[in-house]
Enzyme design. Sequence first.
Site, PDB file in Angstrom:
ATOM      1  N   GLY A  33      -2.352   4.682  -4.115  1.00 31.04           N
ATOM      2  CA  GLY A  33      -2.408   3.511  -4.991  1.00 31.04           C
ATOM      3  C   GLY A  33      -1.433   3.491  -6.149  1.00 31.04           C
ATOM      4  N   TYR A  44       0.848  -1.184   0.000  1.00 32.96           N
ATOM      5  CA  TYR A  44       0.000   0.000   0.000  1.00 32.96           C
ATOM      6  C   TYR A  44       0.887   1.240   0.000  1.00 32.96           C
ATOM      7  CZ  TYR A  44       0.764   0.790   5.025  1.00 32.96           C
ATOM      8  OH  TYR A  44       1.328   1.046   6.246  1.00 32.96           O
ATOM      9  N   CYS A  45       0.318   2.321  -0.499  1.00 31.88           N
ATOM     10  CA  CYS A  45       0.960   3.633  -0.464  1.00 31.88           C
ATOM     11  C   CYS A  45      -0.122   4.616  -0.039  1.00 31.88           C
ATOM     12  CB  CYS A  45       1.595   3.982  -1.813  1.00 31.88           C
ATOM     13  SG  CYS A  45       0.412   4.093  -3.173  1.00 31.88           S
ATOM     14  N   GLN A  46       0.042   5.871  -0.342  1.00 33.07           N
ATOM     15  CA  GLN A  46      -0.956   6.850   0.079  1.00 33.07           C
ATOM     16  C   GLN A  46      -2.254   6.717  -0.719  1.00 33.07           C
ATOM     17  OE1 GLN A  46      -0.394   8.543   2.797  1.00 33.07           O
ATOM     18  NE2 GLN A  46      -2.338   9.610   2.789  1.00 33.07           N
ATOM     19  N   PHE A  48      -3.558   4.077   1.719  1.00 30.96           N
ATOM     20  CA  PHE A  48      -3.635   4.348   3.150  1.00 30.96           C
ATOM     21  C   PHE A  48      -4.697   5.395   3.492  1.00 30.96           C
ATOM     22  CE2 PHE A  48      -2.016   6.486   7.037  1.00 30.96           C
ATOM     23  CZ  PHE A  48      -2.092   5.409   7.904  1.00 30.96           C
TER      24      PHE A  48
END
Length: 123
Positions: free
Chosen positions: A88, A84-86, A113
Amino acid sequence: MEFLIIAAVVLLAVGMFRYFRQKNYLKTLTEDQFREGYRKAQLIDVREPNEFDKGHILGARNIPLTQMKQRLVELRKDKPVYLYCQGGSRSGRAAQLLHKKGYEDISQLKGGFKKWTGKVKSK
């Protein structure tokens, strides 16, 4: 003018090709689906350390996308990888790199996130 139209069409075609190819090796999971499996997987936050320190999913390891190539030895190919990142986009790029390196069971959190409502840890 004609050149700009051709360039736009080519860029659109390349983008669509990458999107559909990515769907073959990357599963995009809802938060509920992600929550069901992330404890049995390698949970990787691909954001930068300052973002990770502000808040991350409980149990996640921080391997920023910018360091992913150098830190592949930290990931096992025989276990699922949950990314995951902020939002996608970085997790999608990380998945592409992992796929090229032979990882097969790769998933990402839909919306990243910022859409996560579960437990969070911060420093």
